[in-house]
Design a protein around this motif. Structure first.
Motif, PDB file in Angstrom:
ATOM      1  N   SER A  89     -13.194   1.176  10.717  1.00 23.41           N
ATOM      2  CA  SER A  89     -12.770   2.743  10.519  1.00 23.41           C
ATOM      3  C   SER A  89     -13.930   3.570  10.261  1.00 23.41           C
ATOM      4  CB  SER A  89     -11.824   2.794   9.503  1.00 23.41           C
ATOM      5  OG  SER A  89     -11.373   4.156   9.262  1.00 23.41           O
ATOM      6  N   ASP A  90     -14.174   4.751  10.746  1.00 21.08           N
ATOM      7  CA  ASP A  90     -15.029   5.463  10.505  1.00 21.08           C
ATOM      8  C   ASP A  90     -15.044   6.088   9.058  1.00 21.08           C
ATOM      9  OD1 ASP A  90     -12.838   7.345  10.731  1.00 21.08           O
ATOM     10  OD2 ASP A  90     -13.687   8.656  12.064  1.00 21.08           O
ATOM     11  N   TYR A 110     -13.066   2.879  19.979  1.00 21.49           N
ATOM     12  CA  TYR A 110     -12.065   3.091  19.473  1.00 21.49           C
ATOM     13  C   TYR A 110     -11.128   1.839  18.672  1.00 21.49           C
ATOM     14  CZ  TYR A 110     -12.718   8.010  21.312  1.00 21.49           C
ATOM     15  OH  TYR A 110     -13.294   9.213  21.546  1.00 21.49           O
ATOM     16  N   LYS A 112      -7.083   1.338  17.446  1.00 24.87           N
ATOM     17  CA  LYS A 112      -5.790   2.012  16.852  1.00 24.87           C
ATOM     18  C   LYS A 112      -4.792   0.930  16.506  1.00 24.87           C
ATOM     19  CE  LYS A 112      -2.092   4.922  18.355  1.00 24.87           C
ATOM     20  NZ  LYS A 112      -1.390   5.588  19.509  1.00 24.87           N
ATOM     21  N   SER A 148     -10.274  -2.925   6.970  1.00 21.24           N
ATOM     22  CA  SER A 148     -10.122  -1.621   7.626  1.00 21.24           C
ATOM     23  C   SER A 148      -8.539  -1.343   7.809  1.00 21.24           C
ATOM     24  CB  SER A 148     -10.881  -1.281   8.903  1.00 21.24           C
ATOM     25  OG  SER A 148     -10.714  -2.312   9.821  1.00 21.24           O
ATOM     26  N   GLU A 152      -5.996   1.415   7.144  1.00 17.96           N
ATOM     27  CA  GLU A 152      -5.403   2.519   7.908  1.00 17.96           C
ATOM     28  C   GLU A 152      -3.694   2.020   7.906  1.00 17.96           C
ATOM     29  OE1 GLU A 152      -4.666   4.652  11.635  1.00 17.96           O
ATOM     30  OE2 GLU A 152      -5.988   4.772   9.712  1.00 17.96           O
ATOM     31  N   TRP A 195      -4.885  -4.179  14.148  1.00 20.00           N
ATOM     32  CA  TRP A 195      -5.514  -3.508  15.546  1.00 20.00           C
ATOM     33  C   TRP A 195      -5.203  -3.798  16.725  1.00 20.00           C
ATOM     34  CZ3 TRP A 195      -7.254   0.761  13.441  1.00 20.00           C
ATOM     35  CH2 TRP A 195      -7.648   0.687  12.313  1.00 20.00           C
ATOM     36  N   ARG A 219      -3.230   7.392  14.609  1.00 22.91           N
ATOM     37  CA  ARG A 219      -4.391   7.926  15.539  1.00 22.91           C
ATOM     38  C   ARG A 219      -5.507   6.891  16.100  1.00 22.91           C
ATOM     39  NH1 ARG A 219      -7.640  11.107  13.801  1.00 22.91           N
ATOM     40  NH2 ARG A 219      -7.739  10.473  11.416  1.00 22.91           N
ATOM     41  N   LYS A 220      -6.195   7.228  16.818  1.00 20.35           N
ATOM     42  CA  LYS A 220      -7.097   6.378  17.351  1.00 20.35           C
ATOM     43  C   LYS A 220      -8.280   6.738  16.466  1.00 20.35           C
ATOM     44  CE  LYS A 220      -8.315   7.809  21.750  1.00 20.35           C
ATOM     45  NZ  LYS A 220      -8.778   7.937  23.137  1.00 20.35           N
ATOM     46  N   LYS A 221      -8.949   5.391  15.811  1.00 24.73           N
ATOM     47  CA  LYS A 221      -9.834   5.718  15.088  1.00 24.73           C
ATOM     48  C   LYS A 221     -11.381   5.514  15.516  1.00 24.73           C
ATOM     49  CE  LYS A 221      -8.930   6.112  11.069  1.00 24.73           C
ATOM     50  NZ  LYS A 221      -8.622   7.004  10.477  1.00 24.73           N
ATOM     51  N   LYS A 222     -12.253   6.147  15.396  1.00 30.21           N
ATOM     52  CA  LYS A 222     -13.634   6.032  16.126  1.00 30.21           C
ATOM     53  C   LYS A 222     -14.330   4.906  15.520  1.00 30.21           C
ATOM     54  CE  LYS A 222     -14.920  10.841  17.462  1.00 30.21           C
ATOM     55  NZ  LYS A 222     -15.807  11.564  17.488  1.00 30.21           N
TER      56      LYS A 222
END
Length: 262
Positions: A89-90, A110, A112, A148, A152, A195, A219-222
């Motif tokens: 996760s960013d 990405y 998600k 992560s 999330e 994920w 949401r999509k995570k960068k």
């Protein structure tokens, strides 16, 4: 004769002791440059593929240490060694930037989150986040403090205001995505949040079905690859980053479900 043998032996010892006489010595053997990459477990496959390419091009060795993104960050802060960091996760990258641990970043893909059940959903679990609080099902989620996917998952459940209800119902909080997959495939859990990418891998796709989570909550995570400020070989590390963020690298990430996610 005895004195002659001793004399010859002494000459041999002397000759062997002369540096470089027979072409090379141990201290002249050049060691390959070694880079250390910290990688969240979900991204280990594409990173390993890219590492092989960079190793061949730059005649170096790339060591990848994998684990929960939070645990990896703790290691980076404690040890202050290594070259690259790729968390799931960013949000972790934001922390490294604030603490001055990285000097450069690139976007590589990405992630998600999704709910996952056994293949075919044999228990007919509804595709609703509320199912995670249903006592009829064995539920496992990630620990928000270690990885992560746990962080999330907590964000998703907090947004729906059901984290405490789900936490009271889970049978286990795991450290990372790999353990969530193990629990589901080993029939120790009926329902997990993991994920999405992990469901696409060859070793998992015939055992797992996905129950997508609405974009309202997930949401999509960068995925951001970062250059650590204490990198010993920043020129090679940057070459790795350039490849990973380019067309070829993104195709590799997409191969493992880490670019076009749903």
């Amino acid at each position: 004769m005895k004195s002659l043998r001793i004399g010859i032996l002494g000459v041999l010892v002397l000759l062997l002791a002369i540096p470089g006489l027979f072409g090379c010595t141990a201290d002249k053997v050049e060691q390959k440059k070694e880079l250390l990459v910290y990688c969240g477990i979900t991204m280990i496959k594409p990173m390993a593929d890219i590492a092989e390419i960079i190793e061949q091009e730059y005649d170096c060795k790339i060591l990848i240490t994998k684990g929960g993104s939070g645990n990896l960050l703790k290691s980076i802060k404690a040890n202050k060694i290594g070259d690259l960091y790729l968390p799931g996760s960013d949000a972790y990258i934001q922390t490294t930037l604030e603490q001055g641990l990285v000097t450069d970043t690139v976007h590589v893909g990405y992630n998600k989150a999704a709910m996952m059940v056994k293949k075919g959903n044999p228990k007919s679990i509804p595709a609703s986040l509320d199912s995670l609080a249903d006592k009829r099902f064995l539920v496992a989620i990630g620990n928000p403090e270690s990885g992560s996917i746990g962080r999330e998952t907590k964000k998703i459940l907090d947004k729906k205001s059901i984290f405490s209800k789900v936490a009271a119902n889970v049978q286990m909080m795991t450290t990372d995505s790999k353990d969530l997959t193990r629990l589901l495939k080993g029939e120790e859990a009926d329902l997990v949040v993991n994920w999405y990418a992990t469901s696409t891998w060859p070793e998992n796709k015939d055992s797992i079905s996905v129950l997508p989570i609405s974009d309202e909550y997930a949401r999509k995570k960068k995925l951001i690859l970062a250059l650590l400020r204490f990198s010993r070989y920043p020129e090679i590390a940057k070459a790795f980053m350039d490849y990973a963020s380019g067309d070829e690298g993104r195709a590799i990430f997409n191969k493992y479900g880490l670019y076009d996610v749903r």
